[in-house]
Design an enzyme around this catalytic site. Structure first.
Site, short mmCIF file in Angstrom:
data_model
loop_
_atom_site.label_atom_id
_atom_site.label_comp_id
_atom_site.label_asym_id
_atom_site.label_seq_id
_atom_site.Cartn_x
_atom_site.Cartn_y
_atom_site.Cartn_z
N TYR A 73 0.84 -1.21 0.00
CA TYR A 73 0.00 0.00 0.00
C TYR A 73 0.87 1.26 0.00
O TYR A 73 0.65 2.20 -0.78
CB TYR A 73 -0.89 -0.04 1.24
CG TYR A 73 -1.88 1.09 1.38
CD1 TYR A 73 -3.07 1.10 0.65
CD2 TYR A 73 -1.64 2.14 2.26
CE1 TYR A 73 -3.99 2.14 0.80
CE2 TYR A 73 -2.55 3.18 2.42
CZ TYR A 73 -3.73 3.16 1.68
OH TYR A 73 -4.63 4.19 1.83
N LYS A 114 1.05 4.15 -2.84
CA LYS A 114 0.70 5.55 -2.54
C LYS A 114 1.90 6.48 -2.74
O LYS A 114 1.71 7.67 -3.06
CB LYS A 114 0.13 5.66 -1.12
CG LYS A 114 -1.19 4.92 -0.93
CD LYS A 114 -2.29 5.48 -1.84
CE LYS A 114 -3.65 4.91 -1.52
NZ LYS A 114 -4.71 5.47 -2.39
P1 NAP Z 1 -13.38 2.39 1.21
O1 NAP Z 1 -14.41 2.89 2.17
O2 NAP Z 1 -12.82 1.02 1.38
O3 NAP Z 1 -13.93 2.61 -0.30
C1 NAP Z 1 -13.13 2.24 -1.38
C2 NAP Z 1 -13.81 2.65 -2.67
O4 NAP Z 1 -12.94 2.26 -3.76
C3 NAP Z 1 -15.13 1.95 -2.89
O5 NAP Z 1 -16.01 2.83 -3.54
C4 NAP Z 1 -14.74 0.81 -3.82
O6 NAP Z 1 -15.79 0.39 -4.68
C5 NAP Z 1 -13.68 1.48 -4.67
N1 NAP Z 1 -12.81 0.53 -5.38
C6 NAP Z 1 -12.06 -0.47 -4.88
N2 NAP Z 1 -11.43 -1.12 -5.87
C7 NAP Z 1 -11.80 -0.50 -7.02
C8 NAP Z 1 -11.50 -0.72 -8.39
N3 NAP Z 1 -10.68 -1.70 -8.79
N4 NAP Z 1 -12.07 0.10 -9.32
C9 NAP Z 1 -12.92 1.10 -8.96
N5 NAP Z 1 -13.24 1.33 -7.66
C10 NAP Z 1 -12.69 0.54 -6.72
O7 NAP Z 1 -12.09 3.36 1.21
P2 NAP Z 1 -11.85 4.82 1.85
O8 NAP Z 1 -11.37 4.63 3.24
O9 NAP Z 1 -12.99 5.70 1.58
O10 NAP Z 1 -10.57 5.27 1.00
C11 NAP Z 1 -10.68 6.00 -0.21
C12 NAP Z 1 -9.28 6.36 -0.68
O11 NAP Z 1 -8.60 7.10 0.34
C13 NAP Z 1 -8.40 5.16 -1.01
O12 NAP Z 1 -7.57 5.44 -2.10
C14 NAP Z 1 -7.58 5.00 0.24
O13 NAP Z 1 -6.36 4.35 -0.02
C15 NAP Z 1 -7.37 6.45 0.62
N6 NAP Z 1 -7.05 6.65 2.04
C16 NAP Z 1 -7.93 6.28 3.02
C17 NAP Z 1 -7.57 6.48 4.34
C18 NAP Z 1 -8.49 6.13 5.48
O14 NAP Z 1 -8.06 6.27 6.64
N7 NAP Z 1 -9.71 5.69 5.24
C19 NAP Z 1 -6.32 7.03 4.67
C20 NAP Z 1 -5.46 7.38 3.63
C21 NAP Z 1 -5.84 7.19 2.32
P3 NAP Z 1 -16.64 -0.98 -4.42
O15 NAP Z 1 -17.84 -0.53 -3.66
O16 NAP Z 1 -16.95 -1.48 -5.78
O17 NAP Z 1 -15.75 -1.90 -3.64
#
Ligand code: NAP
Length: 254
Positions: free
Chosen positions: A162, A166
């Protein structure tokens, strides 16, 4: 232009917008007056995504379309950008938010887990940037916002795949910022710390408490905290900011 296109509004594509940060970003952009293309990874999620699209369109009086496509797949990613562009007749902002984790210590990490995370988080972002970049260069206007993470800035034990993906997003963003700047297209990365979503719900209560203690602001971020920042970077007003990585982490990576 086809007759159902409303080209008077700016248009945005948010990948991975079925839930979490992506959904909040899509709502923020709709509230700011963008027509928005929502995206989830597969057909299985499409009916729920269409419901979200109907709700957001109703609440904000904009057009919202729902498109299933895995950003990791080149053909699906190209079709996603094409369909979003076709729906609105323009594409002003793209938010590469789709992302996954497959955590584990490096010595035990399987190639499959490394590859899948790179394919979705890094290659997926590249696919969308390339397809959208072509459209934005022709338009001589665009805003690209790529979701990185503080794991990509400083590394994080248990996240070799990851963090590498990133960190790659940061290198990609800085490079395309240089390549597209003269055409009025900006590209920036957002690096969240710990944000309350399904992704961080996977942590145990004990882990969440221990992390919370290390955050100077003593709390996880909310999806709206991130959406406000992305909303600004996707707006016209951010036009002199490009190639930047903006951490949004309650002071964790200070
Ligand atoms: P999440 O709740 O797990 O949601 C992930 C989203 O990505 C869902 O809409 C999922 O769609 C979609 N997705 C996964 N694989 C995909 C693919 N191959 N093609 C298109 N869509 C896909 O994640 P989140 O926490 O909101 O995170 C969103 C972003 O922020 C990510 O890039 C994550 O790495 C980054 N981030 C998050 C955090 C945190 O603390 N949450 C911190 C740093 C960075 P489906 O419904 O189809 O699965």
């Amino acid at each position: 232009m086809n007759e159902s296109q409303d080209t008077t509004r700016r248009a945005a594509l948010v990948t991975g917008s079925s839930r979490g940060i992506g959904l909040a970003v899509a709502e923020q952009l709709a509230a700011a007056g963008f027509n928005v293309a929502l995206n989830c990874s597969s057909e299985a999620g499409l009916s729920a995504l269409r419901e979200q699209a109907g709700r957001i369109a109703g609440e904000h009086g904009v057009q919202v379309v729902a498109i299933a496509a895995s950003v990791a797949d080149e053909a699906e990613a190209n079709a996603l950008v094409e369909q979003a562009h076709e729906a609105f007749g323009r594409l002003d902002a793209v938010v590469n938010n789709a992302g996954i984790t497959r955590d584990g210590l490096m010595v035990r990490m399987k190639d499959d887990d490394f590859d899948r995370v790179i394919d979705v988080n890094l290659k997926g972002t590249f696919h969308i940037c390339r397809a959208a970049g072509k459209i934005m260069m022709k338009q001589r206007y665009g805003r690209i916002v790529n979701m990185s993470s503080i794991s990509g800035v400083g590394g994080n034990a248990g996240q070799a795949n990851y963090a590498a993906s990133k960190a790659g997003v940061i290198g990609l963003t800085k490079t395309i910022a240089r390549e597209l700047a003269a055409r009025g297209v900006t590209a920036n990365a957002v690096a969240p710390g710990f944000i309350s979503t399904d992704m961080t719900d996977a942590l145990s209560e004990k882990q969440r408490e221990a992390i919370g203690e290390q955050i100077p602001m003593k709390r996880f971020g909310t999806v709206d905290d991130v959406a406000h920042l992305v909303g600004f970077l996707a707006s016209e007003e951010s036009g002199y900011i490009t190639g930047q990585v903006i951490c949004i982490d309650g002071g964790l990576a200070l």
